[in-house]
Design a protein around this motif. Structure first.
Motif, short mmCIF file in Angstrom:
data_model
loop_
_atom_site.label_atom_id
_atom_site.label_comp_id
_atom_site.label_asym_id
_atom_site.label_seq_id
_atom_site.Cartn_x
_atom_site.Cartn_y
_atom_site.Cartn_z
N UNK A 81 106.75 -47.80 27.43
CA UNK A 81 107.17 -49.14 27.21
C UNK A 81 108.56 -49.02 26.90
N UNK A 82 109.10 -47.86 26.19
CA UNK A 82 110.47 -47.71 25.82
C UNK A 82 111.42 -47.63 27.18
N UNK A 208 105.94 -52.34 34.50
CA UNK A 208 105.15 -51.85 33.83
C UNK A 208 103.59 -51.36 34.43
N UNK A 209 102.86 -50.63 33.59
CA UNK A 209 101.63 -50.11 34.16
C UNK A 209 100.64 -50.53 33.27
N UNK A 210 100.40 -51.78 33.27
CA UNK A 210 99.29 -52.43 32.23
C UNK A 210 97.69 -51.46 32.19
N UNK A 211 97.39 -51.14 33.21
CA UNK A 211 96.19 -50.57 33.23
C UNK A 211 96.23 -48.93 33.07
N UNK A 256 93.59 -40.16 37.17
CA UNK A 256 93.31 -40.56 38.61
C UNK A 256 93.99 -41.93 39.03
N UNK A 257 94.48 -42.85 38.09
CA UNK A 257 95.06 -43.93 38.35
C UNK A 257 96.46 -43.57 38.40
N UNK A 258 96.98 -42.65 37.80
CA UNK A 258 98.47 -42.12 37.70
C UNK A 258 98.60 -41.57 39.01
N UNK A 259 97.63 -40.82 39.54
CA UNK A 259 97.73 -40.32 40.96
C UNK A 259 98.01 -41.24 42.05
N UNK A 260 97.32 -42.47 41.93
CA UNK A 260 97.37 -43.45 43.02
C UNK A 260 98.64 -44.64 42.71
N UNK A 261 98.90 -44.53 41.52
CA UNK A 261 99.84 -45.77 41.20
C UNK A 261 101.35 -45.36 41.70
N UNK A 265 103.02 -44.56 34.28
CA UNK A 265 103.62 -44.56 33.31
C UNK A 265 103.65 -42.90 32.85
N UNK A 266 102.96 -42.03 33.39
CA UNK A 266 102.99 -40.61 33.26
C UNK A 266 103.25 -39.92 34.58
N UNK A 267 104.30 -39.79 34.92
CA UNK A 267 104.50 -39.09 36.48
C UNK A 267 103.75 -37.59 36.27
N UNK A 268 102.79 -37.49 37.17
CA UNK A 268 102.00 -36.16 36.98
C UNK A 268 102.97 -35.12 37.90
#
Length: 472
Positions: A81-82, A208-211, A256-261, A265-268
């Motif tokens: 969020x920051x 933002x990445x609410x999910x 799994x969501x971070x891979x698709x988004x 919010x956390x770049x893999x």
């Protein structure tokens, strides 16, 4: 296609130099000291609070856990969020909320009120801890960053060290509520300093990445809650298994969501950096072994030697105060000695010190026999604090420092929870609180396990890069 937008124009080196280092350190150091202090400050006041609020044993556990759980669960969320809403804005919001929650805690007249206030404190602390380091890295020139992070590590370590001592001193000299009232004027000063000294910055992602926020926060909350409840309710109980499995499933879904988004919010991609990946594993082993051992050793002087909480806290100071001195020195000499060498040396000394303490612990051990291993362990912690944080930040690009700090702090807090739970379980398998000998019978194997966990991290640290390279 890149998932991150370009970083907003960075401040020039001249602008960063125009702000005195002392002012910057005060602006980020006072809040982090306040947050780390309150993690443990309540522990020595629990007997008095139990009497005055009519609290049960379960209430006492929640006075501690209500702070720990949201703090660990929302570190990554607050950092994300920051990055999007403004790091200084989020940092200031965290300080204000922490100060208000402290006042609410001081005014509590029922156990549930104190538990609720502590939960809000933990939530607010999650916004302060990772962003204090990110804002510090942003505010100082590159050539001064290692030294500045070293001093920051010393301040953070000081909060952990003096928490039980301050709590005991306040309770014996004043009223338990003053543990929390002290935060109010300090919080006001911290807000003024941060607002006037620090400048706004953001990370690379603009949406933002609410999910992602929901999955990461709920997953961490369930996982840490399950770990905390494991020793009390049993690791095979339906309650604990449901929380652990639920947490793992939610965190797996988050990854799994971070891979698709397209705007995670956390770049893999952060974990493509060998330095970032390995230093986070070392952070986990360091926190688990160290704080799991400290949790049991802090009780040794009270249970086995019959000392008051204040006297017990004072006797641990050769261990807990050493990082305040050593961490800044580690930061100053990091460029000359190398981050990897400092981390390896720190973890080796820490493992040796903790193992020495375990083997020396008997019902009749004199305090003088523990001072040297306490100092050895403290020096090891001091050599580790700043280089681990510096390695985590230096292994990623400037626009990713916020989320990198959040991830590293989250893993640190997870390590604390896991370490306390695992070592408490080992303790329960070999001993109990029924008498002094039974406590020592459980303490020794548990602390030996802690030393082995730290030693594993020391071995792994050899694979850290000599000089971290940021992954763009």
């Amino acid at each position: 296609m890149s998932t991150l937008a370009p970083e907003r124009p960075a401040e020039s080196a001249d602008n960063r130099r125009s702000r005195p280092l002392a002012a910057v350190l005060a602006a980020v150091g006072i809040p982090i000291f306040m947050v780390t202090l309150d993690n443990l400050v309540v522990t020595t006041a629990l007997p008095v609070i139990r009497t005055e609020l009519g609290a049960s044993l379960t209430d006492l556990q929640w006075f501690v856990n209500a702070y720990t759980l949201p703090f660990a669960a929302f570190l990554l969320t607050a950092a994300a969020l920051g990055d999007r809403l403004g790091r200084r804005r989020m940092f200031l919001g965290g300080i204000v909320l922490f100060t208000l929650a402290s006042a609410a805690a001081a005014l509590s007249t029922e156990a549930w009120m104190l538990t609720a206030a502590r939960a809000v404190q933990g939530l607010a602390g999650a916004a302060v801890a990772p962003l204090s380091l990110t804002l510090l890295a942003q505010a100082v020139p590159d050539r001064m960053r290692n030294a500045a992070v070293g001093i920051w590590g010393g301040i953070s370590g000081l909060g952990v060290a003096v928490g039980p001592v301050v709590g005991g001193a306040v309770v014996e000299g004043l009223d338990w509520s003053w543990i929390f009232w002290l935060n109010v004027p300090v919080g006001v000063i911290a807000v003024v300093l941060a607002a006037t000294v620090l400048r706004e910055s953001r990370g690379g992602a603009v949406r933002l990445d609410p999910l992602g926020l929901l999955l990461s926060a709920s997953g961490m909350l369930l996982l840490v809650w399950g770990v905390v409840d494991g020793p009390d309710h049993g690791w095979s109980s339906a309650r604990v298994l449901a929380m652990l499995i639920g947490g793992v499933v939610l965190l797996g879904s988050f990854i799994a969501w971070q891979r698709r988004n397209s705007a995670p919010m956390l770049p893999l991609s952060l974990f493509r950096s060998r330095g970032f990946s390995i230093v986070n594993v070392v952070t986990l082993t360091f926190s688990a072994g160290t704080f799991g051992a400290v949790f049991l050793l802090a009780q040794f002087f009270q249970v086995v030697q019959g000392l008051s909480p204040l006297d017990a806290g004072i006797r641990t100071l050769p261990w807990t105060m050493a990082p305040m001195v050593v961490a800044p020195l580690a930061g100053i000499f990091a460029d000359r000695l190398g981050l990897r060498n400092l981390i390896v040396a720190g973890q080796t000394l820490l493992a040796a010190g903790v193992l020495w303490i375990a083997l020396a612990s008997t019902t009749t051990v004199g305090y003088g026999d523990l001072v040297i291993p306490f100092v050895l362990a403290g020096v090891g912690m001091g050599l580790t604090f700043a280089p681990i944080s510096t390695m985590a930040l230096a292994s990623v690009s400037a626009r990713e420092r916020g989320v990198a700090s959040g991830a590293n702090n989250t893993i640190r807090e997870l390590g604390v929870a896991v370490g306390v739970a695992v070592l408490a379980s080992v303790f329960s398998s070999y001993g109990d609180y029924s008498n002094r000998q039974s406590f020592v019978d459980g303490l020794v194997p548990a602390v030996v396990v802690g030393a082995c966990i730290i030693a594993a991290g020391a071995i792994l640290a050899w694979w850290l890069p000599r000089r971290p390279v940021a992954q763009d």
